[in-house]
Design an enzyme around this catalytic site. Structure first.
Site, PDB file in Angstrom:
ATOM      1  N   ARG A 135     -20.072  51.329  80.069  1.00 39.29           N
ATOM      2  CA  ARG A 135     -20.433  51.172  81.479  1.00 39.29           C
ATOM      3  C   ARG A 135     -19.544  50.115  82.129  1.00 39.29           C
ATOM      4  O   ARG A 135     -19.178  50.212  83.296  1.00 39.29           O
ATOM      5  CB  ARG A 135     -21.900  50.757  81.614  1.00 39.29           C
ATOM      6  CG  ARG A 135     -22.873  51.889  81.238  1.00 39.29           C
ATOM      7  CD  ARG A 135     -24.308  51.401  81.259  1.00 39.29           C
ATOM      8  NE  ARG A 135     -24.656  50.783  82.528  1.00 39.29           N
ATOM      9  CZ  ARG A 135     -25.245  49.595  82.659  1.00 39.29           C
ATOM     10  NH1 ARG A 135     -25.597  48.906  81.591  1.00 39.29           N
ATOM     11  NH2 ARG A 135     -25.503  49.101  83.842  1.00 39.29           N
ATOM     12  N   MET A 184     -26.994  56.602  91.886  1.00 39.52           N
ATOM     13  CA  MET A 184     -28.019  56.560  90.856  1.00 39.52           C
ATOM     14  C   MET A 184     -27.523  56.007  89.510  1.00 39.52           C
ATOM     15  O   MET A 184     -27.899  56.507  88.453  1.00 39.52           O
ATOM     16  CB  MET A 184     -28.620  57.958  90.678  1.00 39.52           C
ATOM     17  CG  MET A 184     -29.439  58.371  91.884  1.00 39.52           C
ATOM     18  SD  MET A 184     -30.667  57.110  92.342  1.00 39.52           S
ATOM     19  CE  MET A 184     -31.578  57.934  93.616  1.00 39.52           C
ATOM     20  N   ARG A 185     -26.664  54.987  89.567  1.00 38.86           N
ATOM     21  CA  ARG A 185     -26.284  54.280  88.347  1.00 38.86           C
ATOM     22  C   ARG A 185     -26.559  52.795  88.567  1.00 38.86           C
ATOM     23  O   ARG A 185     -26.434  52.302  89.687  1.00 38.86           O
ATOM     24  CB  ARG A 185     -24.784  54.445  88.056  1.00 38.86           C
ATOM     25  CG  ARG A 185     -24.383  55.787  87.489  1.00 38.86           C
ATOM     26  CD  ARG A 185     -22.874  55.857  87.379  1.00 38.86           C
ATOM     27  NE  ARG A 185     -22.339  54.911  86.406  1.00 38.86           N
ATOM     28  CZ  ARG A 185     -22.008  55.222  85.163  1.00 38.86           C
ATOM     29  NH1 ARG A 185     -22.128  56.457  84.732  1.00 38.86           N
ATOM     30  NH2 ARG A 185     -21.523  54.307  84.339  1.00 38.86           N
ATOM     31  N   HIS A 200     -33.609  51.247  99.309  1.00 44.14           N
ATOM     32  CA  HIS A 200     -34.600  51.660  98.315  1.00 44.14           C
ATOM     33  C   HIS A 200     -35.813  52.224  99.056  1.00 44.14           C
ATOM     34  O   HIS A 200     -36.289  51.604 100.013  1.00 44.14           O
ATOM     35  CB  HIS A 200     -34.996  50.435  97.477  1.00 44.14           C
ATOM     36  CG  HIS A 200     -35.982  50.760  96.406  1.00 44.14           C
ATOM     37  ND1 HIS A 200     -35.610  51.380  95.230  1.00 44.14           N
ATOM     38  CD2 HIS A 200     -37.323  50.578  96.331  1.00 44.14           C
ATOM     39  CE1 HIS A 200     -36.691  51.556  94.481  1.00 44.14           C
ATOM     40  NE2 HIS A 200     -37.736  51.076  95.124  1.00 44.14           N
ATOM     41  N   THR A 235     -36.717  59.140 107.311  1.00 41.56           N
ATOM     42  CA  THR A 235     -36.478  58.990 108.754  1.00 41.56           C
ATOM     43  C   THR A 235     -36.204  57.520 109.082  1.00 41.56           C
ATOM     44  O   THR A 235     -35.312  57.193 109.868  1.00 41.56           O
ATOM     45  CB  THR A 235     -37.717  59.485 109.546  1.00 41.56           C
ATOM     46  OG1 THR A 235     -37.942  60.841 109.182  1.00 41.56           O
ATOM     47  CG2 THR A 235     -37.516  59.379 111.034  1.00 41.56           C
TER      48      THR A 235
HETATM   49  C1  GAR Z   1     -32.672  57.784  99.426  1.00 38.03           C
HETATM   50  O1  GAR Z   1     -34.033  58.042  99.675  1.00 38.03           O
HETATM   51  C2  GAR Z   1     -32.487  56.384  98.864  1.00 38.03           C
HETATM   52  O2  GAR Z   1     -33.400  55.463  99.386  1.00 38.03           O
HETATM   53  C3  GAR Z   1     -32.763  56.629  97.407  1.00 38.03           C
HETATM   54  O3  GAR Z   1     -32.156  57.849  97.115  1.00 38.03           O
HETATM   55  C4  GAR Z   1     -32.148  58.669  98.281  1.00 38.03           C
HETATM   56  C5  GAR Z   1     -30.752  59.127  98.517  1.00 38.03           C
HETATM   57  O4  GAR Z   1     -30.709  60.104  99.524  1.00 38.03           O
HETATM   58  N1  GAR Z   1     -32.208  55.559  96.598  1.00 38.03           N
HETATM   59  C6  GAR Z   1     -32.776  55.106  95.505  1.00 38.03           C
HETATM   60  O5  GAR Z   1     -33.811  55.543  95.050  1.00 38.03           O
HETATM   61  C7  GAR Z   1     -32.024  53.969  94.831  1.00 38.03           C
HETATM   62  N2  GAR Z   1     -32.745  53.486  93.722  1.00 38.03           N
HETATM   63  P1  GAR Z   1     -29.344  60.464 100.237  1.00 38.03           P
HETATM   64  O6  GAR Z   1     -28.311  60.784  99.147  1.00 38.03           O
HETATM   65  O7  GAR Z   1     -29.661  61.690 101.051  1.00 38.03           O
HETATM   66  O8  GAR Z   1     -28.919  59.296 101.085  1.00 38.03           O
END
Ligand code: GAR
Length: 203
Positions: A65, A90-91, A109, A172
């Site tokens: 990593r 998501m890493r 988040h 939203t």
């Molecule tokens: C979003 O809801 C963001 O808050 C979440 O992933 C989604 C991505 O959506 N992030 C996490 O959970 C980070 N731990 P998107 O690719 O349509 O922006």
């Protein structure tokens, strides 16, 4: 003008809201590069449509990593990036990456931190029975989902909510909150003291 690099893994609705805010001149910034760890992420297509340079860097061929993150740092620095924006990336970043951009990495988040860190947090909020959840934009530090909080928006959790309906209501708010936070950063209005973030001219 603030030079931004955006890391993505998925559908890219947050990326799109940032692109739109920049194009509408609501943020004085330029997205220098979008980096995806997933070749088929919809976010890659979105960036391409707006003529933004895209780098797809999968973890294939990296021994660790740390080695992967060192490559990301090299690419981001190569583009002159000053602020790294995680938009559905998501890493988990390694300490080496975080040290390369101290208080210059933002994440969004889909919960009101420090409640519900981690994954599947809309489901966790419903199952816990909270009346409000929401979203949080924060600076990224070495511990996951615990860095200084920049902005938050609350969202009610309704009795008949499903994961989908709550996620949609939270999203939203995300799409408004992230551009706002990046805008404040670009205007030099965010001051971090300890784990608190002060917004100049507001407090
Ligand atoms: C979003 O809801 C963001 O808050 C979440 O992933 C989604 C991505 O959506 N992030 C996490 O959970 C980070 N731990 P998107 O690719 O349509 O922006």
């Amino acid at each position: 003008m603030l030079a931004i690099g955006i890391l993505v893994s998925g559908r890219g609705t947050n990326l799109q809201s940032i692109i739109d805010a920049i194009e509408a001149k609501r943020i004085n910034a330029e997205i220098k590069v979008v980096i995806s760890n997933k070749p088929d992420a919809l976010a890659v297509e979105r960036a391409g449509k707006h003529g933004i340079p895209v780098e797809v860097i999968t973890n294939e061929g990296f021994a660790s990593r740390e080695a992967y993150d060192a490559k990301l740092v090299e690419v981001l620095k190569g583009y002159g990036v000053e602020l790294v924006v995680l938009a559905g990336y998501m890493r988990i970043l390694t300490p080496g990456f975080i040290k390369a951009f101290p208080m210059r990495i933002m994440n969004i988040h889909p919960a009101l931190l420090p409640s519900f860190p981690g994954l599947n947090v809309q489901k966790k909020a419903i199952e816990y029975g909270v009346r409000y959840s929401g979203c949080t934009v924060h600076f990224v530090t070495e511990e996951v989902d615990t860095g200084p909080i920049i902005l938050q928006a609350p969202v009610p959790v309704l009795c008949d909510d499903t994961v989908e309906s709550l996620s949609k209501r939270i999203l939203t708010e995300e799409l408004k909150l992230y551009p706002e936070a990046i805008g404040l950063f670009s205007e030099g209005k965010l001051e971090v003291r300890g784990r608190r973030v002060f917004i100049k001219e507001k407090e």
